[in-house]
Design a protein around this motif. Structure first.
Motif, PDB file in Angstrom:
ATOM      1  N   ASP A   1       1.917  16.224  -4.973  1.00 36.19           N
ATOM      2  CA  ASP A   1       0.875  16.686  -4.211  1.00 36.19           C
ATOM      3  C   ASP A   1       0.611  18.117  -4.570  1.00 36.19           C
TER       4      ASP A   1
ATOM      5  N   ALA B   1      -4.546  12.061  -0.467  1.00 35.06           N
ATOM      6  CA  ALA B   1      -5.227  10.869  -0.349  1.00 35.06           C
ATOM      7  C   ALA B   1      -5.593  10.164  -2.184  1.00 35.06           C
ATOM      8  N   MET B   2      -5.528  11.146  -2.903  1.00 33.78           N
ATOM      9  CA  MET B   2      -6.061  10.569  -4.239  1.00 33.78           C
ATOM     10  C   MET B   2      -4.540  10.140  -5.108  1.00 33.78           C
TER      11      MET B   2
ATOM     12  N   ARG C   1      -2.642   7.941  -3.668  1.00 32.80           N
ATOM     13  CA  ARG C   1      -2.515   6.978  -2.586  1.00 32.80           C
ATOM     14  C   ARG C   1      -3.977   6.067  -2.749  1.00 32.80           C
ATOM     15  N   ARG C   2      -4.808   6.126  -3.420  1.00 29.26           N
ATOM     16  CA  ARG C   2      -6.262   5.647  -4.237  1.00 29.26           C
ATOM     17  C   ARG C   2      -5.675   5.034  -5.538  1.00 29.26           C
ATOM     18  N   GLY C   3      -4.559   5.426  -6.461  1.00 24.70           N
ATOM     19  CA  GLY C   3      -4.338   5.617  -7.580  1.00 24.70           C
ATOM     20  C   GLY C   3      -4.671   5.806  -8.595  1.00 24.70           C
ATOM     21  N   ALA C   4      -5.349   7.172  -8.058  1.00 30.02           N
ATOM     22  CA  ALA C   4      -5.893   8.053  -9.243  1.00 30.02           C
ATOM     23  C   ALA C   4      -5.106   8.931 -10.472  1.00 30.02           C
TER      24      ALA C   4
ATOM     25  N   ARG D   1       1.862   6.546  -6.906  1.00 32.14           N
ATOM     26  CA  ARG D   1       1.238   6.684  -5.322  1.00 32.14           C
ATOM     27  C   ARG D   1       2.424   6.802  -4.287  1.00 32.14           C
TER      28      ARG D   1
ATOM     29  N   ASN E   1      -7.937   9.702 -13.392  1.00 26.61           N
ATOM     30  CA  ASN E   1      -8.670   9.035 -13.387  1.00 26.61           C
ATOM     31  C   ASN E   1      -8.622   9.097 -14.832  1.00 26.61           C
TER      32      ASN E   1
END
Ligand code: URA
Length: 210
Positions: A7, A23-24, A26-29, A38, A54
């Motif tokens: 992070d 957040a990104m 945890r979203r799996g991006a 994650r 992504n």
């Protein structure tokens, strides 16, 4: 090896705030070496691991070095509450914490300015003993003569100091004389003061080289 939290890396590369980065993740991006990670505190080797967001590779830069062609009318500073600064002019994708101009140009001066977040580099470049040459082009109120060129070569006397030897070269000798000046100091208003000391006046100033 240089291990850092995932992070923290994302935040330092200006991809998100630290919270946004969490957040990104945890979203799996975010993936490291092709595997989705994650955990925000996952440790990454910034030199050898490949981080993707992504699917797009994140180029991790420890420091940033930017060359700006500074326009007139903008302040050479990191931040100012009232006036526009050179850092304010950076596009969002290049803005990140800690950027500052390595050396200053006057508000009305244009031209080459280096902006970085590498304090050690800036210090080495600006230290008087480093003698880093800077080249300026100046439009003057009056033509220069051989006496001016000789005075620049032997060191112009200012009220509070004697300048180091500098080179003065005439580029255009018409109604608005254009000259090139090469100095290896960077005292406050130095070029303008050198010409004032010779009874001349700088009307426009542009740095063309460091
Ligand atoms: N010398 C000056 O007088 N002004 C500048 O901005 C740079 C060098």
């Amino acid at each position: 090896m240089s291990m850092e939290r995932l992070d923290k890396i994302l935040a330092s590369q200006n991809t998100a705030s630290r919270k946004g980065a969490g957040a990104m993740i945890r979203r799996g991006a975010v993936a490291v070496n092709g595997n989705v990670v994650r955990k925000a505190d996952f440790k990454v080797d910034t030199q050898s691991d490949e981080v993707t967001i992504n699917g797009e590779i994140l180029v991790i830069r420890k420091f940033l070095y930017l060359m700006m062609n500074k326009p007139a009318g903008v302040l050479s500073a990191a931040r100012d509450t009232r006036v526009r600064t050179v850092v304010d002019l950076l596009p969002p994708e290049l803005k990140r914490r800690g950027l500052f101009p390595a050396g200053r140009l006057d508000k009305d001066t244009e031209g080459l300015l280096i902006i970085t977040d590498d304090g050690g580099f800036a210090h080495r470049m600006l230290a008087p003993k480093s003698h880093v040459f800077k080249v300026y082009e100046a439009v003057l109120a009056r033509p220069v003569d051989a006496g001016d060129i000789a005075a620049f070569e032997s060191g112009v006397e200012l009220s509070d100091m004697t300048c180091l030897p500098a080179q003065l070269q005439v580029l255009e000798d018409g109604g608005r004389p254009l000259v090139r000046v090469r100095i290896r100091e960077g005292k406050f208003h130095q070029v303008k003061r050198m010409f004032l000391a010779r009874g001349n006046e700088v009307q426009q100033l542009k740095r063309v080289q460091i």
